[in-house]
Structure formats: C-alpha cells, structure tokens
Design a protein around this motif. Sequence first.
Motif, mmCIF file in Angstrom:
data_model
loop_
_atom_site.group_PDB
_atom_site.id
_atom_site.type_symbol
_atom_site.label_atom_id
_atom_site.label_comp_id
_atom_site.label_asym_id
_atom_site.label_seq_id
_atom_site.Cartn_x
_atom_site.Cartn_y
_atom_site.Cartn_z
ATOM 1 N N ARG A 126 -34.017 -67.715 -29.433
ATOM 2 C CA ARG A 126 -33.852 -68.952 -29.545
ATOM 3 C C ARG A 126 -34.541 -69.916 -28.590
ATOM 4 O O ARG A 126 -35.273 -69.316 -27.654
ATOM 5 N N THR A 128 -34.099 -71.895 -26.588
ATOM 6 C CA THR A 128 -33.484 -71.841 -25.178
ATOM 7 C C THR A 128 -33.424 -70.440 -24.319
ATOM 8 O O THR A 128 -33.283 -70.451 -23.204
ATOM 9 N N TRP A 151 -26.511 -86.191 -27.579
ATOM 10 C CA TRP A 151 -26.554 -86.069 -28.904
ATOM 11 C C TRP A 151 -25.487 -86.521 -29.737
ATOM 12 O O TRP A 151 -24.491 -86.158 -29.825
ATOM 13 N N GLY A 154 -24.057 -84.277 -32.082
ATOM 14 C CA GLY A 154 -23.598 -83.112 -31.301
ATOM 15 C C GLY A 154 -24.907 -82.158 -31.048
ATOM 16 O O GLY A 154 -25.856 -82.234 -31.921
ATOM 17 N N LYS A 155 -24.867 -81.530 -30.062
ATOM 18 C CA LYS A 155 -26.094 -80.672 -29.658
ATOM 19 C C LYS A 155 -26.447 -79.616 -30.650
ATOM 20 O O LYS A 155 -25.348 -78.900 -31.138
ATOM 21 N N PRO A 156 -27.738 -79.341 -31.116
ATOM 22 C CA PRO A 156 -27.887 -78.296 -32.178
ATOM 23 C C PRO A 156 -27.575 -77.030 -31.429
ATOM 24 O O PRO A 156 -27.676 -76.586 -30.435
ATOM 25 N N ASN A 157 -26.553 -76.248 -32.521
ATOM 26 C CA ASN A 157 -25.854 -75.072 -31.940
ATOM 27 C C ASN A 157 -26.091 -73.882 -33.407
ATOM 28 O O ASN A 157 -25.241 -73.592 -33.886
ATOM 29 N N GLY A 158 -27.333 -73.715 -33.624
ATOM 30 C CA GLY A 158 -27.474 -73.036 -34.848
ATOM 31 C C GLY A 158 -28.141 -73.756 -35.873
ATOM 32 O O GLY A 158 -28.258 -75.039 -35.769
ATOM 33 N N GLY A 189 -32.437 -75.858 -34.362
ATOM 34 C CA GLY A 189 -31.138 -74.492 -33.958
ATOM 35 C C GLY A 189 -30.813 -74.653 -32.740
ATOM 36 O O GLY A 189 -29.564 -74.791 -32.572
ATOM 37 N N PHE A 190 -31.480 -74.744 -31.551
ATOM 38 C CA PHE A 190 -31.122 -74.827 -30.185
ATOM 39 C C PHE A 190 -32.176 -75.669 -29.535
ATOM 40 O O PHE A 190 -33.320 -75.886 -30.011
ATOM 41 N N TRP A 191 -31.538 -76.376 -28.364
ATOM 42 C CA TRP A 191 -32.479 -77.108 -27.812
ATOM 43 C C TRP A 191 -31.986 -77.033 -26.136
ATOM 44 O O TRP A 191 -30.889 -77.031 -25.826
ATOM 45 N N THR A 193 -30.718 -77.837 -22.151
ATOM 46 C CA THR A 193 -29.810 -78.713 -21.709
ATOM 47 C C THR A 193 -30.634 -80.032 -21.071
ATOM 48 O O THR A 193 -31.695 -79.749 -20.502
#
Length: 291
Positions: A126, A128, A151, A154-158, A189-191, A193
């Motif tokens: 990832r 992150t 976001w 929603g914050k990217p989580n996948g 995918g992920f970013w 914080t």
Amino acid sequence: MPDLWMPGAERLDIGDYAPTDGGTAKAIAHITWDRNASKAKPQDLVPYANLRSYFGSNPSGKAAAPHVLWDPFTGRVVQFLPANSRSKSLADRAGGTRTNRAGSVVIQVEALFFPWCRVDGKTYERLTDTPCKRWDELHDWVASWGVASSWPMGKPNGFISKRDERIWRIRSGWFGHAQVPENDHTDPGFWPTFPTTTKPPPPASGAKKYETFPGAAWFSMGRKSSIVARMHDRLVAVGCDRYKSSANKNVIGSGDVASYEAFQRKQSFTGSAATWPPGKTTWDALRVPQS
C-alpha cells in the motif's frame, strides 16, 4: 495569495494553461500504477525519472499530466502546471460533469506507486506502507489553496469505486481518482493521513518576517542586492514571471520591471499606478522574505 508553484518542488512548466470553473476547492489523489504486480510476483518501482520525463516532455504524457508528481520514497516532487490551471489527469466527457475544472482549484497529485512494488529489495503493498516523505509539505501547500482536509466520499480504503456527482459538485476536500464522476479507475487504494498540525500562519507584520518597503528610490536599474533575487523568486511564485532569464537575478533589470508591473496589475492597479517602481501597498502584498 498562495503560491502557484509548491515551494521546494522542482518546476517543470509544460504550459497549456486553462482556467478552472470556480467553486469548491478540490484535490485529487492518484497513483501512477505503471505495472501490475502481485504478492507472489512483485516488480521493481518504475524510476522517478521515467515518469518525470513522460509527463514533462512526452506528448502523450503531457496530455494527461497532473499538477504534481510525488515520489513518496525519496520526497522528490515535480510540478508541471500552476495550481490555478486545470490539468488533464481525469476523464472528462464533452457535455458531462466537469472534472478537471470543477472548483476554484482542482489540484491533481500523482504518487509514484503501484501495489506490490519493490524498492531496494523491500516490497510495498500500500502507498501508506511507504515512508510518504514530504507528504506534510505537499498537504500544507494544497491546503493553502482552500482545499479542506477531509474526504467527502470517505478516505480511500481499498481499490473500490464510489462516486456521487452531487457531493462532487458541492463539497471541498480530497477525492480519490475512484471517487470522481465519469472516471473508471479504482486508485489510489490508500492515502496517508492528513498531518495533525500544519505550518503556523505568518506572524504579525511587526514580527519582521518579510522585507520592509525600502522606498521607491531604492528600485534603481542595476542595483545589486539579495533582496532583488528574493523579489524575483516571489514574482515567479505568484504567477507574474515575465523574465527572459534567471541570470544575475540579484540585479534589477528589465525583467524585474515587467514582472513587477504584472503583479501590480494583478493587485488591481491600473494606469500610472501600475507602473514601475514598486509602491508600499504591492510590496507588502508580495511578501518578500527576509534572508
């Protein structure tokens, strides 16, 4: 006015500017995703120089260039377009929802990354998981343009697509490529914080952070001073670059005159009030830093 070009980033200006539409300020998170790797078959990260060259000089790359290419492993950052111009990194169908222009700014950031990339023998699943070097600086610069540290979808989580055209139109903040209308990508995918603290606001005028106005007579042709070089840098940063060369930038010349007069016009001065030499009002607005 915030800096059009991120302080400390390499500037590789590709031209082809165009205005945005106005509205809520946005930033778009992308990853370059240059190779399809897997846990069983990781692949080496594409060299930063390759992407820099692709977006900066290849015709196909320039036609899809973001504002910023960010290497989260080394902290290298190169910027191709000023913050107040649209870029072309998003799909934008004719007659459909505006994407690349849908805000006062739509700052697009490409992180040099793909899932299961390998760097110095280590594999990263990832974004992150990487060091995310200089993310705090990049975030603070984007935030200076009024982009909310949130976001809205929603914050990217996948690597999941989630799009809502209404939220896109009315909310300020960060959006993943997977959250932009008319686009079918699933990145980033992920970013990382958002930083818990940002750079402090500029101190009060009496704190002597910026050069005080030296008087109109000081701005004589041929004057040599480090203040002139710092004035040069600020005029470039705020989008008033009328210089033909950066040679001898610590010496007042015709480029300083043209650039400063452009800045005075940008401050809404007209006629003789917008001509050289600088006045105190615009000098204070330019915020030339002290050494």
